[in-house]
Structure formats: structure tokens, C-alpha cells
Design a protein around this motif. Structure first.
Motif, mmCIF file in Angstrom:
data_model
loop_
_atom_site.group_PDB
_atom_site.id
_atom_site.type_symbol
_atom_site.label_atom_id
_atom_site.label_comp_id
_atom_site.label_asym_id
_atom_site.label_seq_id
_atom_site.Cartn_x
_atom_site.Cartn_y
_atom_site.Cartn_z
ATOM 1 N N UNK A 38 69.668 93.412 129.530
ATOM 2 C CA UNK A 38 69.514 94.390 130.608
ATOM 3 C C UNK A 38 68.846 95.667 130.108
ATOM 4 N N UNK A 39 69.284 96.158 128.947
ATOM 5 C CA UNK A 39 68.696 97.385 128.412
ATOM 6 C C UNK A 39 67.213 97.194 128.094
ATOM 7 N N UNK A 40 66.859 96.051 127.511
ATOM 8 C CA UNK A 40 65.452 95.790 127.191
ATOM 9 C C UNK A 40 64.630 95.606 128.458
ATOM 10 N N UNK A 41 65.206 94.920 129.436
ATOM 11 C CA UNK A 41 64.466 94.629 130.658
ATOM 12 C C UNK A 41 64.211 95.899 131.475
ATOM 13 N N UNK A 42 65.147 96.829 131.462
ATOM 14 C CA UNK A 42 64.928 98.106 132.145
ATOM 15 C C UNK A 42 63.683 98.805 131.592
ATOM 16 N N UNK A 43 63.478 98.692 130.298
ATOM 17 C CA UNK A 43 62.299 99.317 129.685
ATOM 18 C C UNK A 43 61.029 98.599 130.123
ATOM 19 N N UNK A 44 61.110 97.290 130.309
ATOM 20 C CA UNK A 44 59.947 96.547 130.809
ATOM 21 C C UNK A 44 59.514 97.089 132.169
ATOM 22 N N UNK A 45 60.482 97.376 133.039
ATOM 23 C CA UNK A 45 60.138 97.907 134.358
ATOM 24 C C UNK A 45 59.611 99.339 134.270
ATOM 25 N N UNK A 46 60.131 100.107 133.346
ATOM 26 C CA UNK A 46 59.684 101.495 133.211
ATOM 27 C C UNK A 46 58.315 101.596 132.552
ATOM 28 N N UNK A 47 57.935 100.577 131.760
ATOM 29 C CA UNK A 47 56.705 100.661 130.954
ATOM 30 C C UNK A 47 55.829 99.421 131.113
ATOM 31 N N UNK A 48 55.755 98.868 132.292
ATOM 32 C CA UNK A 48 55.012 97.623 132.495
ATOM 33 C C UNK A 48 53.553 97.744 132.052
ATOM 34 N N UNK A 49 53.133 96.820 131.204
ATOM 35 C CA UNK A 49 51.758 96.773 130.690
ATOM 36 C C UNK A 49 51.329 98.065 129.999
ATOM 37 N N UNK A 50 52.286 98.737 129.375
ATOM 38 C CA UNK A 50 51.976 99.892 128.524
ATOM 39 C C UNK A 50 51.987 99.428 127.068
ATOM 40 N N UNK A 51 50.925 99.720 126.377
ATOM 41 C CA UNK A 51 50.798 99.301 124.984
ATOM 42 C C UNK A 51 51.989 99.773 124.154
ATOM 43 N N UNK A 52 52.548 98.882 123.374
ATOM 44 C CA UNK A 52 53.626 99.155 122.419
ATOM 45 C C UNK A 52 54.974 99.434 123.078
ATOM 46 N N UNK A 53 54.996 99.714 124.374
ATOM 47 C CA UNK A 53 56.235 100.104 125.040
ATOM 48 C C UNK A 53 56.818 99.004 125.916
ATOM 49 N N UNK A 54 55.969 98.182 126.504
ATOM 50 C CA UNK A 54 56.450 97.102 127.356
ATOM 51 C C UNK A 54 57.190 96.088 126.486
#
Length: 443
Positions: free
Chosen positions: A200-216
Motif C-alpha cells: 500500500x505504501x509503495x502503491x500510493x507513491x505510484x499514484x503520486x508520481x505516475x511516469x515520473x523518472x526515478x520516483x514511480x
């Protein structure tokens, strides 16, 4: 690199500030041959209401507007979009979303009913997944050896439905009761050996940083520096982003969810609880399966359906956000609305997959607002089509689409988006040339 390789098997962006309503610059129509950007060098100072009628001329700053020609995107051209649709296996490719559109602008066009939680529909999805999984286990037990692949495909898809239920729980779109969501989410993830809170914690970051280099935290392209760093690593990357890519979520699962050091201090206790649940399930469930059916039974009843689940986990995720025309951008260039609407793909699968996986592939509205329950995604998608349809990417799952992802979407390039492995290192890219030869081109 191991973590990047894993993250590539599954991997958004800080929202830009919304412009002041009075200073918004509306772009030219996408059909124009060029656009002009109005560049404000200095804006006037804002005055209080009490003094606005007594502004002194000397207090004003001079506003200088400069017209700067902006080259149109190739995707502005309808013929070009039609051609790359055919080349890539898409049904429709959207025009670029104007940079002054925000996620809030898009979300506000959605009907309020799509955000409503319906307990009956939520628990109906649980019933569908439990029943289809039980049927799959029955099929595995009774099927002759030559029908086992069909039984494994059904059962692996059915337990993907468990993942989607836990996914809704993580986004607070399953129940109004947070404790119920945590319990259901944890239980739904146990047969998958997935720790709920770390995911859940990792997936929340995916939504916050979708297709952002190094962050998604889902799929990420490879950097050329990594690709050139070591011959052994290069071969591993080629296999990982080529023929093994539909199962690369296994690497992501191992590397990113079991290391407590990867989480913030305020997350650690919840992470440890989830890990304890997973290890307890393995310590009790696996020996029971082996005791009753033997090692072969463990492979038949657990491992093969689990590999089927990871096929869908990897495939769904890369199809949702990976295409030659969808860019990854650095944080200073990233735009949330563009990443979520333009950078997410709606993909239709066969009806039985859509039913067992609770419409998770109606994915664009999910990225516009993760609070939309899975059973409302189709209604939300219809609304988006009516209001923002020209900007949306759509496909029907096909061989050409998969072939494009597996053989083209490899090394990051700022202008081209991707460079294929076999362009950079043809002598090491035999797995890619093999895929190009054997994978059909049917769209």
C-alpha cells in the motif's frame, strides 16, 4: 540496479501549481500548426481590497509579454496518431492534454455517484472472487494433465481478483470502515504472499508520481548508463525487460516489500504486522498443502496459479503506463494531469478476465481519482469519454500491443521516449530479435 530492475516490472508526479484564474493562458487548438506561449516576466503586485482604488501609478510593475513559438507535438496530427495506433496496437491515441489543465479540473467533471461506496457491490466482488477461486481449485483437482494449463489460467486470474479487492481496500474505496478495509485487504493478499501495508505504501507513491523518472514505483525505463555499465547486468536487463517481463513483478515483490529499511519510521509498525501475517500464512498454509497433497500438490494448487497471478500483475501494470508515445518525465517537467489522463491506458480484455479482475483495466478513471470503487470505474470512464475523450489512450489487448512493449520500450531517451535494446547492442539482444520473429503482429 536490482531495485530498478524490479521497479521496472511495476512502477507519477508532483502536481503543478494551478495558475491564478485571472492569469491563465489558454493554448491554441490542437489542430493549429504552432502555438504561442505568453511569458510573464513580472506580474503586478496584489493589493488589499481597502487600497485597490488608490493604487499609485508608481507602485505598478511593468508587465512584459513575450510571444514564444512552441513546436506542435507530432501527436497533434490525426494522421500521425492513426499510423502509430496501427504500429503499436492501439485503438485510439489521445492528443496532448493542454498544460494548464489540472487534475482538479478533470475530477470535477465526474458525477458524484461514481465516488459512492456500495457495501452490497463491494461484498459481491468478494463472493465472485471466492467462488471463482474455489471453482479453480476444484478444476485443478479434477482436470486431466492436458487440461491443467486451462485450470491454472482460470485460478491465477481468479486470485488476481483478490488482489483487486485488496487494492480497493488500500485506496479506501471498499468500505467506510477503515478497520474493515485493513482486515479484508490483509486477508485478500495472503494467498498471494503479498504483505498488504508495504504494498500500500509503495502503491500510493505510484499514484503520486505516475511516469515520473526515478520516483514511480511501477515500471521505469532503463538508463543508458546502467545498460552500458556491465555486460552481465546488460544481459540480465535484456531478459528482464524482454521475454521475462510478464513475470518481473516477482522481482518487484521480493525486493521492494520485505525490507523494513525501505519504509519511513511511522510506517514500520504496520509493515511489520503485515509481514508477520504473510510469514504466518506461509508457515501454516504451505505445510498443510504439502502434508495433504505433497510437493507436486503445492506446485499444482499454489505455485502455478501464483505464477498466473504474476503474469496479470506484470502485464496489467506495464500496459497501463508503457507505450512508445507515453513519456517518462523528470520531476521538474512532470505534469500530474497529463501523466494520469494522457499517460494511462484503458485496455479491454476478454469479458471473463474483466469480471474476475473487477474491471481493474478500466484504469484511466482510477488514476484520475483512486477513491472510485472498482464497480464504478465503467461509469466514470464513460463520463471521462464524454468530457475528455480526445485526450485518452485506448486499446484492446492484442499481440501487437504486447510485442511493442516487450521489444521497443526499453532505454530512456528524453526526445524519443525509448530506444530499443537491439538498436544499442544488437550483439547482446538476441532475446529481443527472437521475440520480434516469433510474436504475432495481430492487433
Amino acid at each position: 540496479m536490482a531495485c530498478r530492475l524490479a521497479n521496472s516490472s511495476f512502477l507519477f508526479l508532483g502536481p503543478q501549481k494551478r495558475p491564478n484564474e485571472g492569469n491563465r493562458v489558454v493554448p491554441q487548438s490542437s489542430t493549429s500548426s504552432g502555438a504561442y506561449l505568453l511569458k510573464w516576466e513580472i506580474l503586478p503586485e496584489r493589493r488589499s481590497k481597502q487600497k485597490k482604488c488608490f493604487l499609485s501609478f508608481r507602485k505598478h510593475k511593468i508587465v512584459k509579454a513575450v510571444a514564444v513559438t512552441v513546436a506542435p507535438s507530432p501527436l497533434d496530427d490525426a494522421e500521425h496518431r492513426k499510423k502509430i495506433c496501427q504500429d503499436y496496437g492501439f485503438r485510439k491515441i489521445g492528443v496532448p492534454l493542454p498544460g494548464n489543465v489540472t487534475l482538479r479540473d478533470i475530477t470535477e467533471t465526474l458525477p458524484k455517484k461514481v465516488f459512492e461506496i456500495d457495501d452490497v457491490k463491494a461484498w459481491k466482488s468478494v463472493l465472485i472472487s471466492a467462488t471463482s477461486y474455489a471453482l479453480g481449485i476444484f478444476m485443478i483437482a479434477k482436470a486431466p494433465w492436458y487440461l491443467l494449463p486451462l485450470a491454472w489460467a482460470w485460478t491465477g486470474t481468479a486470485i488476481t481478483g483478490f488482489f483487486v479487492i485488496g487494492h480497493d481496500c488500500a485506496h479506501k474505496s471498499f468500505s467506510r470502515n477503515k478497520l474493515v478495509e485493513d482486515i479484508v485487504g490483509t486477508l485478500a493478499f495472503l494467498p498471494l504472499i503479498y504483505p498488504y501495508e508495504p504494498w500500500r505504501f509503495k502503491h500510493d507513491k505510484h499514484h503520486a508520481k505516475t511516469n515520473m523518472l526515478d520516483e514511480d514505483t511501477a515500471w521505469n525505463p532503463v538508463y543508458k548508463e546502467e545498460f552500458d555499465s556491465s555486460p552481465i547486468l546488460r544481459k540480465a536487463i535484456i531478459f528482464g525487460y524482454g521475454p521475462f517481463r510478464p513475470w518481473m513483478s516477482i522481482a518487484h515483490w521480493i525486493i521492494c516489500h520485505f525490507d523494513v529499511k525501505k519504509f519511513r519510521p511511522n510506517e514500520v509498525n504496520r509493515v511489520k504486522i503485515s509481514l508477520a501475517c504473510v510469514f504466518a500464512f506461509m508457515a501454516i498454509g504451505w505445510p498443510l498443502i504439502i502434508y495433504n497433497t505433497g510437493i507436486i500438490g503445492w506446485i499444482k494448487f499454489w505455485l502455478m496459479p501464483w505464477l498466473g497471478y504474476h503474469f496479470w500483475m506484470s502485464t496489467f501494470t506495464m500496459v497501463h503506463h508503457t507505450a512508445p508515445h507515453i513519456p517518462f518525465k523528470s520531476s521538474d517537467e512532470w505534469n500530474a494531469a497529463q501523466a494520469q489522463l494522457n499517460g494511462t491506458v484503458h485496455c479491454d480484455y476478454p469479458s471473463w478476465i474483466e469480471i474476475l479482475c473487477h474491471d481493474i483495466n478500466v484504469h484511466i478513471p482510477h488514476h484520475i481519482s483512486p477513491r472510485i470503487p472498482s464497480y464504478n470505474l465503467r461509469a466514470a470512464h464513460q463520463s471521462l469519454q464524454e468530457n475528455w475523450g480526445e485526450y485518452m489512450n485506448e486499446a484492446t489487448w492484442n499481440w501487437r500491443l504486447m510485442k511493442t512493449i516487450l521489444t521497443v520500450c526499453h532505454v530512456y531517451h528524453k526526445e524519443q521516449n525509448y530506444i530499443a535494446f537491439d538498436e544499442l547492442a544488437p550483439e547482446d539482444s538476441r532475446p529481443i530479435t527472437f521475440l520480434k520473429k516469433v510474436m504475432p503482429d495481430y492487433a
